[in-house]
Design an enzyme around this catalytic site. Structure first.
Site, PDB file in Angstrom:
ATOM      1  N   VAL A  45       7.160 -49.950 -38.746  1.00  0.00           N
ATOM      2  CA  VAL A  45       6.072 -49.210 -39.389  1.00  0.00           C
ATOM      3  C   VAL A  45       6.179 -47.707 -39.128  1.00  0.00           C
ATOM      4  O   VAL A  45       6.073 -46.899 -40.047  1.00  0.00           O
ATOM      5  CB  VAL A  45       4.704 -49.730 -38.902  1.00  0.00           C
ATOM      6  N   ILE A  46       6.424 -47.334 -37.866  1.00  0.00           N
ATOM      7  CA  ILE A  46       6.488 -45.894 -37.555  1.00  0.00           C
ATOM      8  C   ILE A  46       7.728 -45.275 -38.203  1.00  0.00           C
ATOM      9  O   ILE A  46       7.656 -44.193 -38.808  1.00  0.00           O
ATOM     10  CB  ILE A  46       6.512 -45.658 -36.028  1.00  0.00           C
ATOM     11  N   GLY A  48       9.087 -50.127 -31.351  1.00  0.00           N
ATOM     12  CA  GLY A  48       7.991 -50.966 -30.889  1.00  0.00           C
ATOM     13  C   GLY A  48       7.237 -50.346 -29.721  1.00  0.00           C
ATOM     14  O   GLY A  48       7.618 -49.287 -29.214  1.00  0.00           O
ATOM     15  N   ALA A  68      -5.340 -50.791 -34.806  1.00  0.00           N
ATOM     16  CA  ALA A  68      -6.604 -50.224 -34.351  1.00  0.00           C
ATOM     17  C   ALA A  68      -7.793 -51.102 -34.749  1.00  0.00           C
ATOM     18  O   ALA A  68      -8.689 -51.360 -33.937  1.00  0.00           O
ATOM     19  CB  ALA A  68      -6.762 -48.821 -34.922  1.00  0.00           C
ATOM     20  N   HIS A 107     -13.526 -51.391 -65.057  1.00  0.00           N
ATOM     21  CA  HIS A 107     -12.398 -50.980 -65.886  1.00  0.00           C
ATOM     22  C   HIS A 107     -12.490 -49.496 -66.179  1.00  0.00           C
ATOM     23  O   HIS A 107     -13.574 -49.017 -66.513  1.00  0.00           O
ATOM     24  CB  HIS A 107     -12.415 -51.759 -67.206  1.00  0.00           C
ATOM     25  N   LYS A 146      -1.478 -40.262 -40.715  1.00  0.00           N
ATOM     26  CA  LYS A 146      -1.975 -40.293 -42.102  1.00  0.00           C
ATOM     27  C   LYS A 146      -2.230 -38.885 -42.631  1.00  0.00           C
ATOM     28  O   LYS A 146      -2.087 -38.617 -43.828  1.00  0.00           O
ATOM     29  CB  LYS A 146      -3.245 -41.145 -42.201  1.00  0.00           C
ATOM     30  N   GLY A 186      14.984 -47.786 -35.669  1.00  0.00           N
ATOM     31  CA  GLY A 186      13.894 -48.737 -35.908  1.00  0.00           C
ATOM     32  C   GLY A 186      13.277 -48.546 -37.278  1.00  0.00           C
ATOM     33  O   GLY A 186      12.635 -47.532 -37.545  1.00  0.00           O
TER      34      GLY A 186
HETATM   35  P1  FAD Z   1      -5.010 -47.056 -27.168  1.00  0.00           P
HETATM   36  O1  FAD Z   1      -5.401 -46.435 -28.443  1.00  0.00           O
HETATM   37  O2  FAD Z   1      -3.617 -46.940 -26.720  1.00  0.00           O
HETATM   38  O3  FAD Z   1      -5.985 -46.421 -26.071  1.00  0.00           O
HETATM   39  C1  FAD Z   1      -5.883 -46.748 -24.719  1.00  0.00           C
HETATM   40  C2  FAD Z   1      -6.532 -45.634 -23.927  1.00  0.00           C
HETATM   41  O4  FAD Z   1      -6.629 -46.031 -22.557  1.00  0.00           O
HETATM   42  C3  FAD Z   1      -5.709 -44.340 -23.919  1.00  0.00           C
HETATM   43  O5  FAD Z   1      -6.538 -43.264 -24.288  1.00  0.00           O
HETATM   44  C4  FAD Z   1      -5.239 -44.190 -22.471  1.00  0.00           C
HETATM   45  O6  FAD Z   1      -5.176 -42.842 -22.048  1.00  0.00           O
HETATM   46  C5  FAD Z   1      -6.331 -44.928 -21.723  1.00  0.00           C
HETATM   47  N1  FAD Z   1      -5.920 -45.495 -20.430  1.00  0.00           N
HETATM   48  C6  FAD Z   1      -4.876 -46.306 -20.175  1.00  0.00           C
HETATM   49  N2  FAD Z   1      -4.897 -46.711 -18.880  1.00  0.00           N
HETATM   50  C7  FAD Z   1      -5.988 -46.127 -18.325  1.00  0.00           C
HETATM   51  C8  FAD Z   1      -6.559 -46.178 -17.030  1.00  0.00           C
HETATM   52  N3  FAD Z   1      -6.069 -46.978 -16.064  1.00  0.00           N
HETATM   53  N4  FAD Z   1      -7.672 -45.432 -16.789  1.00  0.00           N
HETATM   54  C9  FAD Z   1      -8.222 -44.666 -17.764  1.00  0.00           C
HETATM   55  N5  FAD Z   1      -7.740 -44.612 -19.025  1.00  0.00           N
HETATM   56  C10 FAD Z   1      -6.638 -45.336 -19.288  1.00  0.00           C
HETATM   57  N6  FAD Z   1      -2.947 -48.897 -36.233  1.00  0.00           N
HETATM   58  C11 FAD Z   1      -3.624 -49.113 -37.365  1.00  0.00           C
HETATM   59  O7  FAD Z   1      -4.436 -50.045 -37.420  1.00  0.00           O
HETATM   60  N7  FAD Z   1      -3.431 -48.344 -38.473  1.00  0.00           N
HETATM   61  C12 FAD Z   1      -2.554 -47.317 -38.475  1.00  0.00           C
HETATM   62  O8  FAD Z   1      -2.413 -46.623 -39.487  1.00  0.00           O
HETATM   63  C13 FAD Z   1      -1.827 -47.057 -37.297  1.00  0.00           C
HETATM   64  N8  FAD Z   1      -0.950 -46.036 -37.256  1.00  0.00           N
HETATM   65  C14 FAD Z   1      -0.277 -45.791 -36.099  1.00  0.00           C
HETATM   66  C15 FAD Z   1       0.640 -44.755 -36.098  1.00  0.00           C
HETATM   67  C16 FAD Z   1       1.362 -44.479 -34.957  1.00  0.00           C
HETATM   68  C17 FAD Z   1       2.350 -43.339 -34.966  1.00  0.00           C
HETATM   69  C18 FAD Z   1       1.131 -45.242 -33.778  1.00  0.00           C
HETATM   70  C19 FAD Z   1       1.875 -44.932 -32.512  1.00  0.00           C
HETATM   71  C20 FAD Z   1       0.216 -46.278 -33.769  1.00  0.00           C
HETATM   72  C21 FAD Z   1      -0.492 -46.571 -34.940  1.00  0.00           C
HETATM   73  N9  FAD Z   1      -1.394 -47.620 -35.004  1.00  0.00           N
HETATM   74  C22 FAD Z   1      -2.058 -47.882 -36.160  1.00  0.00           C
HETATM   75  C23 FAD Z   1      -1.665 -48.476 -33.836  1.00  0.00           C
HETATM   76  C24 FAD Z   1      -2.974 -48.036 -33.129  1.00  0.00           C
HETATM   77  O9  FAD Z   1      -2.856 -46.687 -32.754  1.00  0.00           O
HETATM   78  C25 FAD Z   1      -3.208 -48.897 -31.908  1.00  0.00           C
HETATM   79  O10 FAD Z   1      -3.211 -50.262 -32.296  1.00  0.00           O
HETATM   80  C26 FAD Z   1      -4.556 -48.577 -31.277  1.00  0.00           C
HETATM   81  O11 FAD Z   1      -4.638 -47.234 -30.876  1.00  0.00           O
HETATM   82  C27 FAD Z   1      -4.788 -49.462 -30.046  1.00  0.00           C
HETATM   83  O12 FAD Z   1      -6.037 -49.208 -29.508  1.00  0.00           O
HETATM   84  P2  FAD Z   1      -6.353 -49.508 -27.973  1.00  0.00           P
HETATM   85  O13 FAD Z   1      -7.760 -49.084 -27.755  1.00  0.00           O
HETATM   86  O14 FAD Z   1      -5.984 -50.886 -27.634  1.00  0.00           O
HETATM   87  O15 FAD Z   1      -5.359 -48.595 -27.138  1.00  0.00           O
HETATM   88  P1  NAI Z   2       7.697 -52.010 -35.110  1.00  0.00           P
HETATM   89  O1  NAI Z   2       7.629 -53.217 -34.280  1.00  0.00           O
HETATM   90  O2  NAI Z   2       6.890 -51.914 -36.341  1.00  0.00           O
HETATM   91  O3  NAI Z   2       9.194 -51.724 -35.538  1.00  0.00           O
HETATM   92  C1  NAI Z   2      10.215 -51.552 -34.592  1.00  0.00           C
HETATM   93  C2  NAI Z   2      11.537 -51.784 -35.293  1.00  0.00           C
HETATM   94  O4  NAI Z   2      12.566 -51.362 -34.421  1.00  0.00           O
HETATM   95  C3  NAI Z   2      11.786 -53.254 -35.615  1.00  0.00           C
HETATM   96  O5  NAI Z   2      12.166 -53.378 -36.946  1.00  0.00           O
HETATM   97  C4  NAI Z   2      12.881 -53.649 -34.641  1.00  0.00           C
HETATM   98  O6  NAI Z   2      13.723 -54.655 -35.132  1.00  0.00           O
HETATM   99  C5  NAI Z   2      13.606 -52.324 -34.474  1.00  0.00           C
HETATM  100  N1  NAI Z   2      14.383 -52.227 -33.244  1.00  0.00           N
HETATM  101  C6  NAI Z   2      14.044 -52.664 -32.003  1.00  0.00           C
HETATM  102  N2  NAI Z   2      15.020 -52.369 -31.118  1.00  0.00           N
HETATM  103  C7  NAI Z   2      15.987 -51.723 -31.811  1.00  0.00           C
HETATM  104  C8  NAI Z   2      17.232 -51.153 -31.446  1.00  0.00           C
HETATM  105  N3  NAI Z   2      17.685 -51.201 -30.200  1.00  0.00           N
HETATM  106  N4  NAI Z   2      17.986 -50.588 -32.416  1.00  0.00           N
HETATM  107  C9  NAI Z   2      17.535 -50.516 -33.703  1.00  0.00           C
HETATM  108  N5  NAI Z   2      16.366 -51.050 -34.097  1.00  0.00           N
HETATM  109  C10 NAI Z   2      15.594 -51.625 -33.162  1.00  0.00           C
HETATM  110  O7  NAI Z   2       7.353 -50.809 -34.098  1.00  0.00           O
HETATM  111  P2  NAI Z   2       7.040 -49.272 -34.345  1.00  0.00           P
HETATM  112  O8  NAI Z   2       7.460 -48.853 -35.693  1.00  0.00           O
HETATM  113  O9  NAI Z   2       7.575 -48.586 -33.154  1.00  0.00           O
HETATM  114  O10 NAI Z   2       5.462 -49.253 -34.294  1.00  0.00           O
HETATM  115  C11 NAI Z   2       4.792 -49.778 -33.146  1.00  0.00           C
HETATM  116  C12 NAI Z   2       3.525 -50.423 -33.543  1.00  0.00           C
HETATM  117  O11 NAI Z   2       2.545 -49.441 -33.847  1.00  0.00           O
HETATM  118  C13 NAI Z   2       3.606 -51.283 -34.794  1.00  0.00           C
HETATM  119  O12 NAI Z   2       4.106 -52.557 -34.529  1.00  0.00           O
HETATM  120  C14 NAI Z   2       2.180 -51.335 -35.211  1.00  0.00           C
HETATM  121  O13 NAI Z   2       1.531 -52.324 -34.474  1.00  0.00           O
HETATM  122  C15 NAI Z   2       1.670 -49.964 -34.821  1.00  0.00           C
HETATM  123  N6  NAI Z   2       1.658 -49.094 -35.993  1.00  0.00           N
HETATM  124  C16 NAI Z   2       0.883 -49.438 -37.051  1.00  0.00           C
HETATM  125  C17 NAI Z   2       0.859 -48.677 -38.185  1.00  0.00           C
HETATM  126  C18 NAI Z   2       0.033 -49.113 -39.334  1.00  0.00           C
HETATM  127  O14 NAI Z   2      -0.795 -49.994 -39.162  1.00  0.00           O
HETATM  128  N7  NAI Z   2       0.199 -48.527 -40.513  1.00  0.00           N
HETATM  129  C19 NAI Z   2       1.634 -47.439 -38.295  1.00  0.00           C
HETATM  130  C20 NAI Z   2       2.457 -47.194 -37.137  1.00  0.00           C
HETATM  131  C21 NAI Z   2       2.437 -47.987 -36.036  1.00  0.00           C
END
Ligand code: FAD
Ligand code: NAI
Length: 475
Positions: free
Chosen positions: A193-194, A281, A330, A454, A61, A190
């Site tokens: 979302v990402i 994904g 998250a 408004h 973000k 893909g």
């Molecule tokens: P994680 O955040 O993955 O945290 C797990 C933690 O556990 C990590 O720090 C890891 O190091 C630790 N861990 C793992 N195994 C062990 C172990 N055995 N011992 C000790 N530590 C360990 N979600 C949103 O809601 N809004 C968004 O805008 C959004 N944007 C995103 C953008 C990107 C690029 C990505 C990749 C994800 C985004 N997400 C977003 C998804 C969000 O980041 C995840 O859903 C969220 O972080 C999951 O939280 P979690 O606590 O389950 O796991």
């Molecule tokens: P995603 O599940 O959102 O999208 C993955 C895309 O890749 C899908 O459209 C799928 O059909 C495509 N795909 C899969 N295999 C493929 C292949 N072999 N060739 C071409 N396309 C293929 O997963 P993404 O974008 O990696 O994000 C992972 C997760 O992180 C999201 O599902 C979401 O839960 C979380 N996230 C949330 C955000 C938010 O809340 N704003 C922002 C970024 C990530």
């Protein structure tokens, strides 16, 4: 017997884990949180906050905001009579700003742990067994005893076979958030979302972006009318090249960049680019956790199996966040973290998975909660629709940003709101009203009777509720 005994030990300090730990400690439980060195700082110090704070929600973000300002300076200022010549982007400064925000927030969680008396145990957590009524967890060779364990180990990016990620040329989310320059040609595999969020960042900064998506439909999880509008804006107005229904056959890297061979129908094609983002994904992360040692049940896709209160198959072992089935978001993980801590403390925790909002932070933003129109149709539910474009909203006009609409779906019999879908500026904030409404089983008439300030964008929600009853006042 270990000299480290806790009521609750949380494994993983992402949003699911750190929130579970803080809430458990607030409820008077002796709580520790184990975090590995996945996101350690350059000095090797553990960074808290997991994927979200380090390489996910927050850094993405920050870059979206910087790139949006650059885009506005180049393309939107002129309509306000503001001329900004030779607008330049300094990628190093932009990335440093993002890194500073990450540092601030991750160290803030250390502060919250101190404030709430959560013991941080740096290291990798692993189940090693059970003794009487306590779980034994190994952290870097030391045994910790816990009455309850909360597994919050999150997820990691899914990589494709034969496409090694070096996070310099071929990147997952980690590398894609840290480019040192704007790639001239950026490939993305893909269109999820990402792909859309990070593709937008680099497109706004000047990359030619091509997104290759396997599925034939664009944004299949969103309401069809929202997906259709988004397709139009992203491809026609913003120039993102998105190809649907592709089959990637080979990716090779060389001195000149990346070459992606793929099939589109019967045609064999090749995309040449300087950098590639693989965003196909994420998968639950349980490697090294010792799940098999203690018999922790995983499903066929590797997620930890839980009930509606996030209880696993083992006594007093709970799991939350990305490592359990459900949307990988998250805020969903945080809600589960609170619920589990409250259940452990003997309270009645709950998460309403039907009202978890989704947001995609592109421009325009996309946000929704509840059912899509196609889901209602498929289920045979009778519904009424109210849809209002931002072009009919004074504030949107003033802001010079009238793309998109608010669409409300309400039950034809009871008028209860079943889903709200927004594409437009500030959709991420506007959706909160719909979430509150649905959480309290509100009807469209309830929203229609609420006074909305408004001029605000929120008036579109009001008008959409009126439109459900075919009586909008400004459209
Ligand atoms: P994680 O955040 O993955 O945290 C797990 C933690 O556990 C990590 O720090 C890891 O190091 C630790 N861990 C793992 N195994 C062990 C172990 N055995 N011992 C000790 N530590 C360990 N979600 C949103 O809601 N809004 C968004 O805008 C959004 N944007 C995103 C953008 C990107 C690029 C990505 C990749 C994800 C985004 N997400 C977003 C998804 C969000 O980041 C995840 O859903 C969220 O972080 C999951 O939280 P979690 O606590 O389950 O796991
Ligand atoms: P995603 O599940 O959102 O999208 C993955 C895309 O890749 C899908 O459209 C799928 O059909 C495509 N795909 C899969 N295999 C493929 C292949 N072999 N060739 C071409 N396309 C293929 O997963 P993404 O974008 O990696 O994000 C992972 C997760 O992180 C999201 O599902 C979401 O839960 C979380 N996230 C949330 C955000 C938010 O809340 N704003 C922002 C970024 C990530």
């Amino acid at each position: 017997m270990s000299n480290k005994q806790f009521d609750v030990v949380v494994i993983g300090a992402g949003p699911g884990g750190y929130i579970a730990a803080i809430r458990a400690a607030q409820l008077g439980l002796a709580t520790a949180c184990i975090e590995s060195d996945s996101y350690a700082d350059p000095k090797g110090q553990v960074r808290l906050g997991g994927t979200c704070l380090n390489v996910g929600c927050i850094p993405s973000k920050a870059l979206l905001q910087s790139s949006e300002l650059f885009e506005q300076a180049n393309h939107s200022f002129s309509m306000h009579g503001i001329s900004a010549s030779s607008v330049k982007i300094d990628v190093a400064t932009m990335v440093k700003r993002k890194d500073n925000i990450v540092d601030q927030l991750t160290s803030g969680i250390k502060g919250l742990f101190k404030k709430n008396k959560v013991t941080l145990l740096p290291g990798f957590g692993k189940f090693i067994g059970r003794e009487e009524d306590r779980w034994l967890v190994d952290v870097n060779g030391e045994t910790i005893e816990a009455t309850h364990v909360v597994v919050a180990t999150g997820s990691k990016p899914r990589h494709l076979p034969g496409i090694p990620v070096d996070n310099i040329t071929v990147c997952d989310n980690t590398g894609a958030l840290a480019f040192d320059s704007v790639p001239k040609r950026l490939g993305v595999i893909g269109a999820g979302v990402i792909g859309l969020e990070l593709g937008s960042v680099w497109k706004r900064l000047g990359s030619e972006v091509t997104i290759l998506e396997a599925l034939p439909d664009f944004l299949g999880a969103a309401d069809h009318s929202v997906a259709k509008e988004a397709w139009k804006v992203f491809t026609q107005r913003q120039g993102l090249a998105i190809q649907l229904g592709v089959n990637i056959t080979k990716v090779s890297t060389g001195k000149k960049g990346v070459s992606i061979a793929y099939e589109l129908g019967d045609e064999a094609k090749v995309l040449e680019c300087d950098r590639l983002i693989v965003s196909v994904g994420r998968i639950p992360f349980t490697a090294g956790l010792g799940a098999e040692t203690v018999g922790l049940a995983l499903n066929e896709r590797g997620y930890i199996v839980v009930d509606e209160n996030c209880r696993t198959n083992l006594p007093n072992v709970w799991a939350v966040g990305d490592v359990v089935p459900g949307p990988m978001l998250a805020h969903k993980g945080m809600e589960e973290g609170v619920m589990v801590a409250e259940c452990i403390a003997g309270q009645k925790g709950h998460v309403n998975h039907d009202t978890v909002p989704w947001v995609i932070y592109t421009h325009p933003e996309i946000a929704w909660v509840g059912k899509t129109e196609q889901q209602l149709k498929n289920a045979g539910t009778e519904y009424r629709v109210g849809q209002i474009p931002f072009a009919a909203n004074g504030r949107a006009l003033g802001q010079g940003d009238t793309t998109g609409f608010v669409k409300m779906l309400a039950c034809a019999k009871t008028d209860r709101i079943l889903g709200v879908h927004i594409i437009g500026s500030n959709a991420s904030e506007l959706i909160a009203e719909a979430v509150v409404a649905m959480e309290f089983n509100a009807s469209s008439e309830d929203i229609a009777r609420i006074c909305h300030a408004h001029p605000t964008l929120s008036e579109t929600m009001h008008e959409a509720s009126l439109a459900v009853d075919k009586r909008p006042l400004h459209f």
